[in-house]
Design an enzyme around this catalytic site. Structure first.
Site, PDB file in Angstrom:
ATOM      1  N   ASP A  25      -8.728   8.270   3.701  1.00  0.00           N
ATOM      2  CA  ASP A  25      -8.162   7.815   2.435  1.00  0.00           C
ATOM      3  C   ASP A  25      -6.660   8.028   2.524  1.00  0.00           C
ATOM      4  O   ASP A  25      -6.191   9.169   2.535  1.00  0.00           O
ATOM      5  CB  ASP A  25      -8.776   8.628   1.288  1.00  0.00           C
ATOM      6  N   CYS A  40      -4.449  -0.341  -0.627  1.00  0.00           N
ATOM      7  CA  CYS A  40      -5.536   0.517  -0.156  1.00  0.00           C
ATOM      8  C   CYS A  40      -6.598  -0.257   0.609  1.00  0.00           C
ATOM      9  O   CYS A  40      -7.174   0.266   1.565  1.00  0.00           O
ATOM     10  CB  CYS A  40      -6.156   1.305  -1.301  1.00  0.00           C
ATOM     11  N   GLN A  84      -0.997   6.106   3.028  1.00  0.00           N
ATOM     12  CA  GLN A  84      -0.710   4.901   2.248  1.00  0.00           C
ATOM     13  C   GLN A  84       0.543   5.128   1.419  1.00  0.00           C
ATOM     14  O   GLN A  84       0.539   5.902   0.473  1.00  0.00           O
ATOM     15  CB  GLN A  84      -1.874   4.538   1.335  1.00  0.00           C
ATOM     16  N   HIS A 105     -10.058   1.909  -5.918  1.00  0.00           N
ATOM     17  CA  HIS A 105      -9.440   2.340  -4.670  1.00  0.00           C
ATOM     18  C   HIS A 105     -10.414   2.158  -3.511  1.00  0.00           C
ATOM     19  O   HIS A 105     -11.608   2.409  -3.649  1.00  0.00           O
ATOM     20  CB  HIS A 105      -9.040   3.815  -4.799  1.00  0.00           C
TER      21      HIS A 105
END
Length: 185
Positions: A138, A52, A46, A123
């Site tokens: 993630d 996100c 990211q 997040h």
């Protein structure tokens, strides 16, 4: 009460000092003691601020691409198959169509859209199973996290999500969304 089969979980949690400390320790440990990551896992870094949720959704779809029909996500998934996470991030950064759709969807939501440079304290991440292993995806982390053997995504992801909650027991901003397959019509 979750319809089965579940193909992915998108998990929302607060970004806290406890989380950041755990993230740093986990990355240091896994960098030193390499983990096995299935080559079929598609991981996106990211690099787009406050994206996100989109990255978690993209992780969910890219790692379950048989459920993705024609359109932008199908094109992005197909283009990124043989790319590194850094190349995938650059591809997303340069996609005007993705930026336009992201902006439109964000503005159509029920909450006020934060400025792209605003600090956020929540997040989104994703959990999927590949090759019978549970992966945490993630985009803020250096790589996918292999949480080990997993025969049931609901049980495996719930165990890891409970660990997130246990690290910050005074926080209440946790939520999860299951991506499920619907029966064929």
């Amino acid at each position: 009460m979750i319809p089965h089969p579940v193909t992915a979980f998108v998990f929302l949690f607060p970004l806290t000092d406890n989380y950041e400390k755990h993230k740093e320790e986990e990355e240091a440990r896994l960098t030193k003691h390499e983990q096995n990551v299935c080559p079929d896992v598609i991981f996106f870094k990211q690099t787009i601020a406050n994206a996100c949720g989109m990255i978690a959704l993209l992780h969910s779809l890219a790692n379950n691409d048989s459920i993705v029909g024609p359109g932008l996500f199908r094109n992005l998934i197909d283009q990124s198959k043989d790319m590194s996470p850094e190349e995938r991030a650059e591809m997303l950064e340069n996609s005007k169509e993705l930026a336009d759709i992201h902006k439109t969807c964000a503005q159509a939501g029920q909450t006020q859209v934060p400025d792209a440079s605003a600090e956020v304290d929540l997040h989104f991440i994703c959990f999927v199973v590949k090759d019978q292993h549970l992966y945490e995806l993630d985009g803020r982390k250096l790589f996918p996290i292999n949480h080990g053997k997993c025969l049931d995504l609901v049980e495996g992801a719930a165990k890891v999500m409970r660990q997130y909650i246990a690290r910050d027991p005074n926080q209440t901003s946790f939520s999860a969304i299951a991506l499920t397959k619907t029966p064929e019509q």
